[in-house]
Design a protein around this motif. Structure first.
Motif, PDB file in Angstrom:
ATOM      1  N   ALA A 121     -58.355 -27.467 -26.841  1.00 32.18           N
ATOM      2  CA  ALA A 121     -57.393 -27.996 -27.860  1.00 32.18           C
ATOM      3  C   ALA A 121     -58.180 -28.723 -29.039  1.00 32.18           C
ATOM      4  CB  ALA A 121     -56.499 -28.854 -27.147  1.00 32.18           C
ATOM      5  N   VAL A 122     -59.004 -29.367 -28.774  1.00 36.95           N
ATOM      6  CA  VAL A 122     -59.668 -30.072 -29.812  1.00 36.95           C
ATOM      7  C   VAL A 122     -60.393 -29.204 -30.871  1.00 36.95           C
ATOM      8  CG1 VAL A 122     -61.639 -31.769 -30.519  1.00 36.95           C
ATOM      9  CG2 VAL A 122     -59.902 -32.567 -28.828  1.00 36.95           C
ATOM     10  N   ALA A 123     -61.291 -28.270 -29.996  1.00 38.49           N
ATOM     11  CA  ALA A 123     -61.823 -26.974 -30.510  1.00 38.49           C
ATOM     12  C   ALA A 123     -60.983 -26.321 -31.583  1.00 38.49           C
ATOM     13  CB  ALA A 123     -62.928 -26.443 -29.706  1.00 38.49           C
ATOM     14  N   GLY A 124     -59.880 -25.968 -31.006  1.00 38.10           N
ATOM     15  CA  GLY A 124     -59.087 -25.226 -31.727  1.00 38.10           C
ATOM     16  C   GLY A 124     -58.636 -25.888 -33.224  1.00 38.10           C
ATOM     17  N   VAL A 125     -58.465 -27.293 -33.326  1.00 40.42           N
ATOM     18  CA  VAL A 125     -58.198 -27.831 -34.498  1.00 40.42           C
ATOM     19  C   VAL A 125     -59.469 -27.629 -35.476  1.00 40.42           C
ATOM     20  CG1 VAL A 125     -57.950 -30.054 -35.560  1.00 40.42           C
ATOM     21  CG2 VAL A 125     -56.692 -29.616 -33.531  1.00 40.42           C
ATOM     22  N   PHE A 126     -60.682 -27.899 -34.817  1.00 39.77           N
ATOM     23  CA  PHE A 126     -61.742 -27.784 -35.713  1.00 39.77           C
ATOM     24  C   PHE A 126     -62.141 -26.135 -35.794  1.00 39.77           C
ATOM     25  CE2 PHE A 126     -63.224 -31.937 -33.279  1.00 39.77           C
ATOM     26  CZ  PHE A 126     -62.732 -32.774 -34.577  1.00 39.77           C
ATOM     27  N   SER A 127     -61.528 -25.371 -35.253  1.00 48.29           N
ATOM     28  CA  SER A 127     -61.895 -23.978 -35.669  1.00 48.29           C
ATOM     29  C   SER A 127     -61.398 -23.650 -37.312  1.00 48.29           C
ATOM     30  CB  SER A 127     -60.943 -23.084 -34.843  1.00 48.29           C
ATOM     31  OG  SER A 127     -59.673 -23.129 -34.923  1.00 48.29           O
ATOM     32  N   GLY A 128     -60.632 -24.353 -37.762  1.00 46.55           N
ATOM     33  CA  GLY A 128     -60.296 -23.965 -38.937  1.00 46.55           C
ATOM     34  C   GLY A 128     -61.428 -24.402 -39.840  1.00 46.55           C
ATOM     35  N   LEU A 129     -62.186 -25.453 -39.748  1.00 50.24           N
ATOM     36  CA  LEU A 129     -63.387 -26.048 -40.396  1.00 50.24           C
ATOM     37  C   LEU A 129     -64.406 -24.940 -40.367  1.00 50.24           C
ATOM     38  CD1 LEU A 129     -65.126 -27.993 -42.037  1.00 50.24           C
ATOM     39  CD2 LEU A 129     -65.555 -29.187 -39.825  1.00 50.24           C
ATOM     40  N   THR A 130     -64.644 -24.401 -39.044  1.00 52.71           N
ATOM     41  CA  THR A 130     -65.731 -23.509 -38.985  1.00 52.71           C
ATOM     42  C   THR A 130     -65.500 -22.095 -39.544  1.00 52.71           C
ATOM     43  OG1 THR A 130     -64.943 -22.649 -36.928  1.00 52.71           O
ATOM     44  CG2 THR A 130     -66.418 -24.531 -36.866  1.00 52.71           C
ATOM     45  N   ILE A 131     -64.251 -21.539 -39.557  1.00 55.79           N
ATOM     46  CA  ILE A 131     -63.932 -20.422 -40.241  1.00 55.79           C
ATOM     47  C   ILE A 131     -63.987 -20.577 -41.936  1.00 55.79           C
ATOM     48  CG2 ILE A 131     -61.875 -18.624 -40.661  1.00 55.79           C
ATOM     49  CD1 ILE A 131     -61.241 -19.503 -37.480  1.00 55.79           C
ATOM     50  N   ALA A 132     -63.739 -21.788 -42.053  1.00 55.43           N
ATOM     51  CA  ALA A 132     -63.709 -21.912 -43.789  1.00 55.43           C
ATOM     52  C   ALA A 132     -65.179 -21.795 -43.908  1.00 55.43           C
ATOM     53  CB  ALA A 132     -63.411 -23.352 -43.979  1.00 55.43           C
ATOM     54  N   HIS A 133     -66.251 -21.779 -43.385  1.00 53.85           N
ATOM     55  CA  HIS A 133     -67.451 -21.352 -43.918  1.00 53.85           C
ATOM     56  C   HIS A 133     -67.727 -20.001 -44.062  1.00 53.85           C
ATOM     57  CE1 HIS A 133     -69.777 -25.483 -43.803  1.00 53.85           C
ATOM     58  NE2 HIS A 133     -68.699 -26.021 -42.860  1.00 53.85           N
ATOM     59  N   VAL A 134     -67.188 -19.284 -43.153  1.00 50.55           N
ATOM     60  CA  VAL A 134     -67.189 -17.989 -42.970  1.00 50.55           C
ATOM     61  C   VAL A 134     -66.321 -17.261 -44.226  1.00 50.55           C
ATOM     62  CG1 VAL A 134     -67.084 -15.925 -41.764  1.00 50.55           C
ATOM     63  CG2 VAL A 134     -67.875 -17.946 -40.743  1.00 50.55           C
ATOM     64  N   VAL A 135     -65.004 -17.641 -44.309  1.00 49.71           N
ATOM     65  CA  VAL A 135     -64.101 -17.004 -45.227  1.00 49.71           C
ATOM     66  C   VAL A 135     -63.624 -17.668 -46.490  1.00 49.71           C
ATOM     67  CG1 VAL A 135     -61.896 -15.917 -45.227  1.00 49.71           C
ATOM     68  CG2 VAL A 135     -63.132 -15.932 -42.948  1.00 49.71           C
ATOM     69  N   GLY A 136     -63.356 -19.092 -46.061  1.00 44.71           N
ATOM     70  CA  GLY A 136     -62.854 -19.822 -47.212  1.00 44.71           C
ATOM     71  C   GLY A 136     -63.878 -20.064 -48.459  1.00 44.71           C
ATOM     72  N   VAL A 137     -64.962 -20.610 -48.092  1.00 37.90           N
ATOM     73  CA  VAL A 137     -65.819 -20.914 -49.096  1.00 37.90           C
ATOM     74  C   VAL A 137     -66.188 -19.744 -49.670  1.00 37.90           C
ATOM     75  CG1 VAL A 137     -68.184 -21.984 -49.338  1.00 37.90           C
ATOM     76  CG2 VAL A 137     -66.462 -23.230 -47.910  1.00 37.90           C
ATOM     77  N   PRO A 138     -66.609 -18.708 -49.262  1.00 36.80           N
ATOM     78  CA  PRO A 138     -66.908 -17.461 -50.014  1.00 36.80           C
ATOM     79  C   PRO A 138     -65.867 -16.982 -50.951  1.00 36.80           C
ATOM     80  CG  PRO A 138     -67.844 -17.157 -47.836  1.00 36.80           C
ATOM     81  CD  PRO A 138     -66.866 -18.264 -47.867  1.00 36.80           C
ATOM     82  N   LEU A 139     -64.761 -17.019 -50.494  1.00 38.35           N
ATOM     83  CA  LEU A 139     -63.547 -16.660 -51.257  1.00 38.35           C
ATOM     84  C   LEU A 139     -63.278 -17.582 -52.367  1.00 38.35           C
ATOM     85  CD1 LEU A 139     -60.870 -15.094 -51.592  1.00 38.35           C
ATOM     86  CD2 LEU A 139     -59.642 -16.841 -50.042  1.00 38.35           C
ATOM     87  N   VAL A 140     -63.400 -19.008 -52.194  1.00 40.19           N
ATOM     88  CA  VAL A 140     -63.057 -19.717 -53.356  1.00 40.19           C
ATOM     89  C   VAL A 140     -64.379 -19.549 -54.385  1.00 40.19           C
ATOM     90  CG1 VAL A 140     -61.250 -21.205 -52.343  1.00 40.19           C
ATOM     91  CG2 VAL A 140     -63.692 -21.770 -52.215  1.00 40.19           C
ATOM     92  N   THR A 141     -65.503 -19.477 -53.809  1.00 38.68           N
ATOM     93  CA  THR A 141     -66.605 -19.321 -54.769  1.00 38.68           C
ATOM     94  C   THR A 141     -66.404 -18.056 -55.599  1.00 38.68           C
ATOM     95  OG1 THR A 141     -68.147 -20.261 -52.977  1.00 38.68           O
ATOM     96  CG2 THR A 141     -69.188 -19.054 -54.852  1.00 38.68           C
TER      97      THR A 141
END
Length: 379
Positions: A121-141
């Protein structure tokens, strides 16, 4: 909540690749523009414990929504910031809810599932942070390169609004026993526990190993491995994928035993940092090592769950301080890596420095564990 951490993680790291453009638009140098990032980190460190203490009696669902609203408002303000000073102040404001949100979200997630599934459950919350490195940061860059850095904050604002709507619709009201309801006195009680401090010290030092290596990935790949600049996005993607995999795999180990998860992760961090130094000259060896080093993010839910076990009724403050410890690890790891490079040991030496931090963090945790067992035996 995972969607919210995705938005927060994307907003936290989005500006790093766009600093030259920010500096030009604000009429300052790149080092000065870097203070915008530092202001956010300072907001995280200040805000995490302060928010938890001031809002100790607020229902957690409401607190999460308030924190997300502040995040949205701060990013929206950044879009309209007229100058450098205003942007620095707004980034500090936006950082204030960061650590408290992660802490409270982890506690709420753990309360929503049976004890045997806390880690997932805790890792599920943090999954958004890890996926941000793969998808979110490249997208907004990409968006920032095409439309400018203000468009980045506009996109992050929209992400935050979407996450707010999802939480407002879906988050349950988790009932709290009045006899064990959070209060300022109970939260401050966390500071009296040696195990809380030792767990936080484990994160502040041990996590530094990952950040010591991660901060200088580009420096090592370009200067030691000798790759072209086109390889850097691949390395960053492997790092992000490693974070996603480590978060998921580590969650299952946390559900078996948070103590075992911390020990295994810190041993792995020590070994991966050593391999990073040894493999730095070979691109085919260093790239898999970079991916495996990203897996060390598994330490985050492990430490968070361990704090739930040792903080008794003061879990909110302890969980918030965990994110202060991570930011300390980030700052100290980056500083130590820069120090060994400046001392003339070569860029690959950040691997050896990172291994030392991970090993010392493991030693701190084992000392605390031994003390805990000794106290139990005396009782």
């Amino acid at each position: 909540m995972a969607v919210a951490t995705f938005a927060i993680g994307t907003g936290e790291f989005a500006l790093m690749a766009l600093l030259p453009g920010v500096a030009r638009s604000l009429g300052v140098g790149v080092p000065v523009a870097g203070h915008v990032i530092s202001a956010y980190a300072l907001g995280v460190v200040v805000g995490a414990p302060l928010v938890i203490l001031l809002a100790a009696r607020m229902p957690r669902r409401r607190l999460l929504l308030v924190l997300q609203a502040v995040f949205v408002a701060g990013n929206a303000g950044c879009v309209l910031a007229p100058g450098y000073a205003t942007l620095v102040a707004l980034r500090f404001l936006t950082g204030l809810p960061h650590g408290a949100f992660y802490a409270v979200a982890a506690l709420v997630a753990a309360e929503m599932v049976p004890p045997a599934r806390r880690g997932r459950a805790v890792a599920g919350v943090f999954s958004g942070l890890t996926i941000a490195h793969v998808v979110g940061v490249p997208l907004v860059t990409w968006v920032g390169e095409a439309l400018g850095w203000r468009a980045v904050y506009a996109l992050v604002t929209l992400m935050g609004v979407f996450a707010f709507g999802l939480m407002a619709r879906s988050l349950p009201q988790v009932p709290v026993d009045p006899a064990h309801a959070p209060s300022l006195r109970r939260e401050l009680g966390a500071l009296r526990s040696p195990q809380v401090w030792l767990t936080l010290a484990t994160g502040a030092v041990g996590f530094g190993g990952m950040f010591c290596v991660g901060t200088y990935l580009s420096t090592v790949l370009l200067g030691v491995t000798g790759v072209s600049a086109g390889v850097l996005p691949v390395a960053q993607m492997l790092w992000g994928l490693g974070m996603v995999a480590g978060n998921m795999a580590g969650a299952r180990l946390v559900d078996v035993s948070p103590v075992l998860a911390i020990i295994v992760t810190l041993i792995a961090s020590t070994l991966m940092s050593c391999l990073f130094a040894l493999c730095a000259g070979n691109v085919w060896l260093i790239l898999p090592v970079i991916g495996l080093t990203g897996c060390i993010i598994a330490l985050l839910p492990a430490l968070q769950t361990r704090l739930m076990d040792v903080a008794a009724e003061a879990q909110g403050l302890a969980a918030a301080l965990n994110h202060c410890a991570v930011n300390i690890a980030n700052a100290f790891g980056a500083w130590l890596g820069g120090a060994v490079i400046a001392a003339g040991y070569g860029a690959q030496s950040v691997g050896w420095a990172g291994a030392c931090l991970s090993a010392v963090g493991l030693g701190i945790f084992l000392i605390g564990l031994a003390g805990s067992r000794k106290a139990t035996c005396k009782c």
